[in-house]
Design a protein around this motif. Sequence first.
Motif, mmCIF file in Angstrom:
data_model
loop_
_atom_site.group_PDB
_atom_site.id
_atom_site.type_symbol
_atom_site.label_atom_id
_atom_site.label_comp_id
_atom_site.label_asym_id
_atom_site.label_seq_id
_atom_site.Cartn_x
_atom_site.Cartn_y
_atom_site.Cartn_z
ATOM 1 N N HIS A 154 -5.427 10.616 4.696
ATOM 2 C CA HIS A 154 -4.806 10.457 3.473
ATOM 3 C C HIS A 154 -5.980 9.536 2.332
ATOM 4 O O HIS A 154 -6.671 8.766 2.876
ATOM 5 C CB HIS A 154 -3.549 9.999 3.343
ATOM 6 C CG HIS A 154 -2.641 11.069 4.089
ATOM 7 N ND1 HIS A 154 -2.242 12.009 3.244
ATOM 8 C CD2 HIS A 154 -2.025 10.925 5.105
ATOM 9 C CE1 HIS A 154 -1.208 12.673 4.066
ATOM 10 N NE2 HIS A 154 -1.050 11.769 5.293
ATOM 11 N N SER B 62 -10.003 6.523 0.980
ATOM 12 C CA SER B 62 -9.920 8.022 1.467
ATOM 13 C C SER B 62 -10.166 7.557 3.182
ATOM 14 O O SER B 62 -11.483 7.281 3.453
ATOM 15 C CB SER B 62 -10.949 9.005 1.144
ATOM 16 O OG SER B 62 -10.897 10.302 1.699
ATOM 17 N N TYR C 253 -5.368 6.401 0.256
ATOM 18 C CA TYR C 253 -4.369 5.064 0.099
ATOM 19 C C TYR C 253 -4.630 4.360 -0.669
ATOM 20 O O TYR C 253 -6.026 4.252 -1.298
ATOM 21 C CB TYR C 253 -4.528 4.376 1.631
ATOM 22 C CG TYR C 253 -3.948 5.247 2.861
ATOM 23 C CD1 TYR C 253 -2.655 5.198 3.306
ATOM 24 C CD2 TYR C 253 -5.176 5.925 3.551
ATOM 25 C CE1 TYR C 253 -2.170 5.882 4.324
ATOM 26 C CE2 TYR C 253 -4.673 6.748 4.419
ATOM 27 C CZ TYR C 253 -3.256 6.746 5.040
ATOM 28 O OH TYR C 253 -2.730 7.383 6.111
ATOM 29 N N TYR C 254 -3.699 3.725 -1.517
ATOM 30 C CA TYR C 254 -3.809 3.006 -2.716
ATOM 31 C C TYR C 254 -3.117 1.647 -2.400
ATOM 32 O O TYR C 254 -1.997 1.545 -2.030
ATOM 33 C CB TYR C 254 -3.290 3.618 -3.877
ATOM 34 C CG TYR C 254 -3.669 5.107 -4.154
ATOM 35 C CD1 TYR C 254 -4.954 5.384 -4.521
ATOM 36 C CD2 TYR C 254 -2.896 6.271 -3.633
ATOM 37 C CE1 TYR C 254 -5.338 6.827 -4.741
ATOM 38 C CE2 TYR C 254 -3.146 7.434 -3.541
ATOM 39 C CZ TYR C 254 -4.646 7.749 -4.240
ATOM 40 O OH TYR C 254 -4.834 8.969 -4.045
ATOM 41 N N LYS D 242 0.562 5.890 -0.231
ATOM 42 C CA LYS D 242 -0.481 6.875 -0.287
ATOM 43 C C LYS D 242 0.131 8.140 -1.106
ATOM 44 O O LYS D 242 -0.206 9.023 -1.210
ATOM 45 C CB LYS D 242 -0.456 7.641 1.306
ATOM 46 C CG LYS D 242 0.869 8.162 1.594
ATOM 47 C CD LYS D 242 0.712 8.694 3.217
ATOM 48 C CE LYS D 242 2.081 9.532 3.582
ATOM 49 N NZ LYS D 242 1.869 10.093 4.925
ATOM 50 N N TYR D 243 0.901 7.695 -2.329
ATOM 51 C CA TYR D 243 1.732 8.352 -3.128
ATOM 52 C C TYR D 243 1.221 8.163 -4.484
ATOM 53 O O TYR D 243 1.177 6.975 -4.821
ATOM 54 C CB TYR D 243 3.066 8.589 -2.965
ATOM 55 C CG TYR D 243 3.536 9.324 -1.577
ATOM 56 C CD1 TYR D 243 3.298 10.716 -1.400
ATOM 57 C CD2 TYR D 243 3.802 8.438 -0.835
ATOM 58 C CE1 TYR D 243 3.927 11.016 -0.081
ATOM 59 C CE2 TYR D 243 4.308 8.967 0.620
ATOM 60 C CZ TYR D 243 4.129 10.192 0.759
ATOM 61 O OH TYR D 243 4.689 10.714 2.106
ATOM 62 N N TRP E 189 0.885 -1.128 0.100
ATOM 63 C CA TRP E 189 -0.065 0.139 -0.011
ATOM 64 C C TRP E 189 0.888 1.316 -0.170
ATOM 65 O O TRP E 189 2.168 1.346 0.569
ATOM 66 C CB TRP E 189 -0.862 0.087 1.089
ATOM 67 C CG TRP E 189 -1.869 -1.063 1.159
ATOM 68 C CD1 TRP E 189 -2.109 -2.370 1.289
ATOM 69 C CD2 TRP E 189 -3.484 -0.549 1.040
ATOM 70 N NE1 TRP E 189 -3.343 -2.627 1.200
ATOM 71 C CE2 TRP E 189 -4.251 -1.814 0.900
ATOM 72 C CE3 TRP E 189 -3.963 0.658 0.685
ATOM 73 C CZ2 TRP E 189 -5.391 -1.719 0.813
ATOM 74 C CZ3 TRP E 189 -5.492 0.570 0.752
ATOM 75 C CH2 TRP E 189 -6.135 -0.552 0.516
ATOM 76 N N ASP F 53 -2.942 10.797 9.705
ATOM 77 C CA ASP F 53 -3.077 9.639 8.863
ATOM 78 C C ASP F 53 -4.300 9.984 7.903
ATOM 79 O O ASP F 53 -4.484 8.839 7.067
ATOM 80 C CB ASP F 53 -3.736 8.401 9.629
ATOM 81 C CG ASP F 53 -2.261 7.968 10.654
ATOM 82 O OD1 ASP F 53 -1.221 8.174 10.349
ATOM 83 O OD2 ASP F 53 -2.627 7.512 11.480
#
Length: 387
Positions: free
Chosen positions: A105, A126, A107-108, A63-64, A61, A103
């Motif tokens: 953000h 999200s 996340y992907y 977050k960018y 995972w 936290d």
Amino acid sequence: MSVRMAPPLPLIFLIMIHGVYSADWGVSYNHSHICALKDSSVIMSCTYTYPTEHQIMKAFWTKYLGEKHPDLSEDPEYSQRLQYLGDKEQNCTIRLSHVTHKDEHAYYFRFTTHQNGKWITVPGVSLTVTDLQVESPERVTEGDSVRLTCKSSCTLTDRATFIWYRNSQPLTERRDTNNQLLLQSVRREDAGRYSCALHGHTYISPAVHLNVTYPPRNVSVFITGSAEIVEGDSVTLICSSDSNPPALNFSWFKENQSSAVGSGQSFSALQSGRFYCEAHNQHGSQRSDAVTVIVEDPPRNVSVFITGSAEIVEGDSVTLICSSDSNPPALNFSWFKENQSSAVGSGQSFSALQSGRFYCEAHNQHGSQRSDAVTVTVKGRAAHLPA
């Protein structure tokens, strides 16, 4: 947007609707938005698919978005809190513990295959982190009903069971499935600092003070010193009450008198009687029980009463009685005949056998007083001549 790369083709960008797979490639998130309680653990669940001829090399995972996609498990801010619960086949679920507002953000999930296949799906998940706040009226009056609300900045994703606390003690009988606490017919004992939490979580909201106002109760009078005083002195009476806000107005009454004899929380009693106070605030008033004040004094209004006639015949007597007004009552009495320095009798009554002016003195421990004199006349008997 979903992006896949597979040899021998060049990099291909695919514009996709979230949840719709491109051929056999895709990532499906159970929740696109998650609202979590501060300091709780968050489960981000997802599944992924890819062509069967590919083998997963890395699944993680991030977050960018962009050219680089740092693995959260290698980020010092996440490495101790992130646990990958998935596998390298289909499950890509993670748990993130002790979440804070930092936290928040998107996340992907990203995976790569041995044939240089790369996939990341946007939008991802999200995350919004909320704390809890108690919403309550600042002040209520005894007997009213009040509703307290445990508020969050977003709707919690997980089913929430709320727990309420008063003065840090759980209100076990007040647990509810919604976020409100209803206090019907509020009592003064309901005043205190209220906070809320979610069942199964350690986080507790900041406490909010509920102020319950009520009229005076338990009004009583306290006596400073002794309630028995000597004439000329005074005794101080103090009015006490339990009320919110505190009573600031006090009235003093003497029993059997309709009008007030004083005001203020303290009162100086100068005379005997039974006194009580009334305490007032904007919600009402209450009166106390009466207390007895006794003022002791020396004899007053001393006087002599004659039983029968003050004119008697020689050989008879007339009884004189000494009366006085004193507290405590006079028990010692002395009798005098004018122009004689020594007493001619004692006791409350005296039998006069001769003419003269007589007075009495009444005594108690605080002093004495003499009466005015009364006149007694003794006449000689008439002589009887022979026929």
